[in-house]
Design a protein around this motif. Structure first.
Motif, mmCIF file in Angstrom:
data_model
loop_
_atom_site.group_PDB
_atom_site.id
_atom_site.type_symbol
_atom_site.label_atom_id
_atom_site.label_comp_id
_atom_site.label_asym_id
_atom_site.label_seq_id
_atom_site.Cartn_x
_atom_site.Cartn_y
_atom_site.Cartn_z
ATOM 1 N N PHE A 304 0.856 -1.179 0.000
ATOM 2 C CA PHE A 304 0.000 0.000 0.000
ATOM 3 C C PHE A 304 0.897 1.235 0.000
ATOM 4 N N THR A 305 0.662 2.124 -0.970
ATOM 5 C CA THR A 305 1.352 3.405 -0.995
ATOM 6 C C THR A 305 0.417 4.447 -0.399
ATOM 7 N N LEU A 306 0.852 5.049 0.696
ATOM 8 C CA LEU A 306 0.034 5.996 1.441
ATOM 9 C C LEU A 306 0.589 7.401 1.274
ATOM 10 N N MET A 307 -0.294 8.362 1.131
ATOM 11 C CA MET A 307 0.112 9.761 0.999
ATOM 12 C C MET A 307 -0.357 10.535 2.232
ATOM 13 N N PHE A 308 0.598 11.158 2.918
ATOM 14 C CA PHE A 308 0.295 12.053 4.026
ATOM 15 C C PHE A 308 0.489 13.490 3.540
ATOM 16 N N SER A 309 -0.561 14.282 3.621
ATOM 17 C CA SER A 309 -0.497 15.676 3.147
ATOM 18 C C SER A 309 -0.752 16.619 4.315
ATOM 19 N N GLY A 310 0.151 16.623 5.273
ATOM 20 C CA GLY A 310 -0.006 17.501 6.410
ATOM 21 C C GLY A 310 -1.038 17.021 7.398
ATOM 22 N N SER A 311 -1.186 15.720 7.525
ATOM 23 C CA SER A 311 -2.170 15.137 8.419
ATOM 24 C C SER A 311 -1.616 13.832 8.945
ATOM 25 N N ILE A 312 -2.255 13.297 9.995
ATOM 26 C CA ILE A 312 -1.866 11.972 10.468
ATOM 27 C C ILE A 312 -2.762 10.899 9.868
ATOM 28 N N THR A 313 -3.701 11.292 9.017
ATOM 29 C CA THR A 313 -4.583 10.345 8.330
ATOM 30 C C THR A 313 -4.163 10.257 6.871
ATOM 31 N N PRO A 314 -3.731 9.080 6.412
ATOM 32 C CA PRO A 314 -3.237 8.972 5.036
ATOM 33 C C PRO A 314 -4.366 8.685 4.050
ATOM 34 N N VAL A 315 -4.015 8.813 2.774
ATOM 35 C CA VAL A 315 -4.885 8.427 1.669
ATOM 36 C C VAL A 315 -4.141 7.382 0.848
ATOM 37 N N ILE A 316 -4.829 6.298 0.503
ATOM 38 C CA ILE A 316 -4.216 5.254 -0.329
ATOM 39 C C ILE A 316 -4.184 5.730 -1.774
ATOM 40 N N VAL A 317 -2.992 5.763 -2.353
ATOM 41 C CA VAL A 317 -2.855 6.203 -3.746
ATOM 42 C C VAL A 317 -2.397 5.076 -4.664
ATOM 43 N N GLN A 318 -1.996 3.932 -4.097
ATOM 44 C CA GLN A 318 -1.568 2.814 -4.923
ATOM 45 C C GLN A 318 -1.673 1.524 -4.122
ATOM 46 N N VAL A 319 -2.217 0.487 -4.772
ATOM 47 C CA VAL A 319 -2.251 -0.850 -4.187
ATOM 48 C C VAL A 319 -1.612 -1.807 -5.188
ATOM 49 N N ASP A 320 -0.556 -2.488 -4.765
ATOM 50 C CA ASP A 320 0.106 -3.489 -5.610
ATOM 51 C C ASP A 320 -0.146 -4.859 -5.026
ATOM 52 N N THR A 321 -0.456 -5.802 -5.889
ATOM 53 C CA THR A 321 -0.757 -7.156 -5.444
ATOM 54 C C THR A 321 0.507 -8.006 -5.311
ATOM 55 N N GLU A 322 1.628 -7.360 -5.119
ATOM 56 C CA GLU A 322 2.893 -8.041 -4.891
ATOM 57 C C GLU A 322 3.771 -7.135 -4.053
ATOM 58 N N LEU A 323 4.929 -7.628 -3.699
ATOM 59 C CA LEU A 323 5.893 -6.830 -2.956
ATOM 60 C C LEU A 323 6.551 -5.849 -3.914
ATOM 61 N N SER A 324 6.247 -4.568 -3.758
ATOM 62 C CA SER A 324 6.741 -3.547 -4.679
ATOM 63 C C SER A 324 7.666 -2.598 -3.927
ATOM 64 N N LEU A 325 8.866 -2.399 -4.488
ATOM 65 C CA LEU A 325 9.859 -1.531 -3.864
ATOM 66 C C LEU A 325 10.372 -0.505 -4.862
ATOM 67 N N ARG A 326 9.438 0.038 -5.650
ATOM 68 C CA ARG A 326 9.850 1.016 -6.668
ATOM 69 C C ARG A 326 10.477 2.258 -6.050
ATOM 70 N N ALA A 327 10.078 2.588 -4.824
ATOM 71 C CA ALA A 327 10.633 3.782 -4.184
ATOM 72 C C ALA A 327 12.133 3.659 -3.957
ATOM 73 N N LEU A 328 12.657 2.432 -3.959
ATOM 74 C CA LEU A 328 14.094 2.210 -3.802
ATOM 75 C C LEU A 328 14.755 1.955 -5.146
ATOM 76 N N SER A 329 14.165 2.440 -6.230
ATOM 77 C CA SER A 329 14.653 2.117 -7.573
ATOM 78 C C SER A 329 16.059 2.628 -7.824
ATOM 79 N N ASP A 330 16.472 3.695 -7.106
ATOM 80 C CA ASP A 330 17.814 4.227 -7.312
ATOM 81 C C ASP A 330 18.888 3.372 -6.662
#
Length: 920
Positions: A304-330
């Motif tokens: 689950f990719t969660l977006m926090f926009s100045g709050s402690i309550t997130p919004v789900i912006v992406q759901v992957d049906t596998e283990l996804s580590l694109r944020a570590l692509s570099d």
């Protein structure tokens, strides 16, 4: 309250209405106390029942484990099939090892359609575990009928989740139209591969500036059942707190505490669980209405990719049906480590749990039915549900990186405060799961309260905390195939890499987080880039205790053998090619790089008049456009328009008689000294990596003396290092008496520290010491420090080009002062990849100990090295080899083709051929 009422009545100070009011308050108070006592009694009864339930499950687990162990001894190993999809075999090596440790026989294939094991099983019940990785999920869904799987079979896919989070169109989640309620904080286009680049959130916190978070966070959720819903969240997450910063792997709880503080972080964690839980609950509710069988033990990892926009309550912006580590692509290295860690945690979390119930399970099942109200209508607690309950209880009991999503369980299961009396409805599986989860939640809370304070914990902490000093895995980039395959109990490994692999990044991971890893020594880093020289390179991994002074508990060793450049023997026609520099490191951008056709002069070449004559490497090939068609064993150094004569042994012995040779410089200078000693003395009896001063007086039957002083002494503090002038004077004084003629030779230089100021200092010191007539040979700069290696400086391409210009100044200054020069920079520039062991990647020599009196194993290399110093019209025209007696008697041997080239040039400048004998 009663005492107050009696007192007021006795004193008759109350009016009638006031008395009635007080009586009413008393009645309300008594009613509340009765209700409170009743609730407390019922709560205590529920707790007692839950304890009895957990005890019954513990007993059932012991029976099941004993029965399962006895059955395993009678039957063959469990079968596991791993479908790798687009992953390589090395990328799934850890999963294979974990499965083998758990007594699985592992079968690996790309897809189900190409699996021989799958075909022999005909899709039947011969297998126990199926892992569908990477792009193989669709193949699994096509080939498997989940409703007809046997009870013990496990698959890492849940069809309900695959369908719910599939991409309808443009990233629209299939489940989204079925979601209800405004509190479902999920973007509609959050599924599939079309919506993976999310803009970094804007800070929209409220004006009161209360604690809040601005970040993108990946959390990893393991769903073990859809109906009833049970899910667990891994304690590792990937966070991005700045728009242009790469993702970082962190512990989610620690990250929230750091960003928000202790109290607010707990609220944020509950909000994460609530948001994810509400979406999963919507999927579960939708599936409850569907009939048909299901896979009892299937599971699935979601990202689950969660977006926090100045709050402690997130919004789900992406759901992957596998283990996804694109944020570590570099950082592919960190991505692989994180991925392996989560997958290993998943396997160790699920696979040890029971997959069958023992033959006595029906007794436990009947007991539970009676205890919790029998059957509800026509539906009773089944054996399948009892197995799920047992596995769930074990998952909560065993320490793991996965933690139950508490807020999810509170939403899923209705609050149960009633007892199991006959008037209460029978408890369903969901209620029992909730009771078990609350039991372990109370246990954790009690342990937290019982934890000692910081001072107490410091006093109670044992001296050694690394109780299991082993590695769980050795990660490398590129992936190394270790021999034998990695096991925490094995300490010695071998691996081979091809010629073009010049660095290996390594990061060992300990079994216990209380152990500390160091590479090479007790102060070494945990993760490092290692240069891999030709031949053997040794990497030591130290597992130490976290307590000072970090005692070494275990040492692992990885011996990496790097192959020589591949050679294609020449048996027929070939062409002659040459190269000045490698295209992988173009030091002189104005000149060509790589192999070029070489034209050989037909006229006889004279001996070279200096050691710095420009030249190039020459090699026979089938084609100059493909370096894989060359015979690199025949590569030679060809000076332009001349050749460096090979000094034959009789001439060398005679030339070096009654001479003193003084070497001053670093380890590259020392390599030339040891080569000279081996050639002059017909042996190398003494050798060491000296970093001080050495004197040798036993060369050439005692007629040749050699001395050496290491410079610069970089390991000393700046104010304790001797200056170049001081070190030179010390070397001269220790080597006296010295003759002021060319019978005294000073060889000075190193890899990259020498400059023109040093050369002028040499002239000043020699003039003052009345040694101005001795022969001075300057070893110029050389290639090195060109690889990104941790702990030492690393030169950029621009810095290397500036070094080449500085080398030209050194050569010209030395010639102006009347000194001989060996231009080692030009020689090493084209073969910079052919360094040997050493972190600087600057050593082109290595001293090896001979194991017997036979000649060195690399005799062919010795012959090639000799040829490189004396080239006439063609690259293979010289074939003189060292005296066999010399090689037989050597105790040590200096190897390294590049070092031998410039060392033989040094000998040719010390012992030039008599005039009139050199033209060929």
């Amino acid at each position: 309250m009663r005492r107050l009422l009696r007192m007021l009545l006795r004193r008759r100070v109350c009016t009638g209405p006031l008395v009635l009011l007080l009586a009413l308050l008393l009645l309300c108070y008594q009613t509340l106390m009765v209700d409170r006592n009743q609730e407390r009694s019922e709560s205590q009864e529920v707790l007692m029942e839950t304890r009895r339930l957990v005890s019954a499950l513990e007993a059932l687990q012991e029976q099941t484990q004993a029965w399962f162990s006895s059955q395993r001894r009678l039957h063959r190993r469990r079968q596991a099939m791993v479908l790798t999809g687009r992953l390589s075999d090395t990328e799934v090596g850890l999963q294979q090892r974990v499965l083998q440790q758990m007594d699985y026989e592992v079968h690996v294939s790309r897809f189900a359609e190409t699996s021989r094991f799958w075909r022999t099983q005909h899709g039947g019940g011969g297998w126990s575990l199926l892992l569908c990785l990477s792009t193989s999920e669709r193949s699994c869904l096509r080939r498997i009928s989940f409703s007809h799987l046997q009870q013990h079979q496990m698959v890492n896919l849940l069809p309900e989740l695959m369908e719910a989070f599939s991409d309808v169109a443009g990233g629209l989640c299939h489940v989204y139209p079925q979601l209800t309620g405004s509190d479902l904080l999920m973007k509609p286009h959050s599924c599939g591969s079309s919506n993976q680049n999310h803009p970094f959130p804007q800070d929209r916190r409220s004006p009161d500036r209360s604690p809040a978070l601005v970040a993108l966070v990946n959390v990893f959720v393991l769903v073990t059942s859809v109906t009833p819903l049970t899910s667990f969240m891994h304690d590792v997450s990937v966070v991005m707190t700045h728009e242009n910063a790469p993702g970082q792997q962190v512990k989610i709880r620690a990250f929230l505490v750091q960003q928000l503080g202790a109290s607010t972080s707990q609220q944020a964690l509950l909000q994460i669980q609530r948001v994810i839980g509400s979406v999963l609950q919507a999927v579960s509710t939708n599936q409850e209405q569907e009939a048909g069988g299901r896979c009892l033990l299937c599971f699935q990892l979601l990202t689950f990719t969660l977006m926090f926009s100045g709050s402690i309550t997130p919004v789900i912006v992406q759901v992957d049906t596998e283990l996804s580590l694109r944020a570590l692509s570099d950082d592919s290295f960190s991505r692989q480590i994180t991925k392996d860690r989560i997958l290993e945690d998943t396997l160790r979390f699920l696979l040890p749990l029971p997959t069958h119930l023992g033959p006595e399970a029906h007794l436990s099942l009947e007991s539970l039915r009676q205890q919790y109200g029998g059957c509800r209508g026509t539906r009773c607690l089944s054996q399948e549900e009892l197995l799920l309950l047992l596995r769930f209880q074990q998952q909560l009991k065993i320490p793991s990186a996965f933690q139950l999503s508490v807020s999810v369980s509170l939403q899923l299961y209705p609050s149960t405060s009633s007892s199991s009396s006959s008037s209460s409805p029978p408890l369903n599986l969901s209620s029992l799961l909730l009771r078990v989860s609350r039991h372990y939640e109370l246990q954790r809370s009690s342990r937290e309260l019982d934890k000692p304070t910081n001072q107490q914990s410091a006093s109670l902490k044992p001296a050694g905390s690394c109780v299991d000093p082993h590695l769980r895995q050795i990660y490398t980039d590129p992936p190394l195939i270790l021999t034998p395959p990695f096991s925490p109990t094995l300490k010695e490994y071998r691996a081979e890499v091809p010629f073009d692999t010049v660095t290996v990044r390594i990061r060992p991971e300990p079994v216990s987080s209380t152990c500390v890893i160091h590479l090479d020594n007790q102060r070494g880093p945990r993760t490092a880039n290692f240069p891999v020289g030709l031949g053997n390179s040794r990497i030591s991994i130290l597992v130490t205790d976290a307590a000072e002074p970090h005692p070494v508990m275990t040492v692992y060793t990885v011996n990496v053998f790097r192959e020589a450049r591949p050679s294609l023997p020449m048996f027929g026609d070939h062409v002659t090619c040459s190269f000045l520099q490698d295209c992988g490191l173009q030091v002189q951008p104005a000149l060509s790089c790589g192999l070029q056709p070489h034209v050989t002069s037909q006229s006889p070449a004279p001996p070279c008049g200096s050691g710095h004559v420009p030249g190039r490497w020459v090699v026979p090939c089938l084609s100059c456009s493909d370096n894989r068609t060359c015979d690199w064993r025949e590569v030679t150094w060809q000076p332009d328009g001349c050749y460096h004569p090979l000094v034959e042994r009789p001439l060398l012995e005679d030339c070096m008689r009654d001479r003193k040779v003084l070497f001053m410089g670093d380890s590259t200078n020392r390599g030339m000294m040891y080569f000279l000693m081996e050639r002059v003395n017909s042996s190398l009896e003494d050798w060491g990596k000296a970093h001080d001063m050495l004197l040798y007086q036993n060369l050439n039957r005692g007629r040749t003396h050699v001395s050496y002083s290491y410079y610069p002494r970089f390991w000393l503090e700046q104010n304790q290092r001797p200056t170049f002038r001081e070190a030179l004077l010390q070397l001269l004084n220790r080597s006296r008496p010295l003759e002021n003629s060319n019978q005294t030779v000073l060889v000075v230089g190193g890899v990259q520290w020498l400059n023109t100021v040093h050369l002028r200092t040499v002239q000043e010191v020699l003039d003052r010491e009345s040694l101005s007539e001795i022969l001075v040979v300057v070893k110029s700069l050389g290639m090195g420090f060109h690889l990104p290696v941790d702990g030492i400086r690393s030169l950029s391409l621009l810095e290397i080009r500036n070094l080449f210009l500085e080398n030209g100044k050194i050569v010209s200054t030395a010639r102006r002062l009347g000194y001989e020069v060996i231009d080692t920079f030009s020689i090493t520039m084209g073969r910079y990849k052919e360094f040997l062991q050493g972190r600087c990647a600057c050593h082109f020599h290595e001293v090896e100990k001979l194991q017997s009196s036979r000649p060195p194993g690399n005799m062919a290399s010795a012959r090639e090295k000799t040829r490189t110093t004396r080239t006439g019209p063609g690259p293979s025209s010289q074939s003189t080899v060292l005296d066999a007696e010399q090689e037989v008697r050597s105790t040590f041997h200096v190897r390294g083709a590049v070092n031998q080239v410039y060392s033989e040039i040094l000998l040719s400048r010390l012992c030039p051929e008599p005039r009139g004998t050199g033209s060929r």
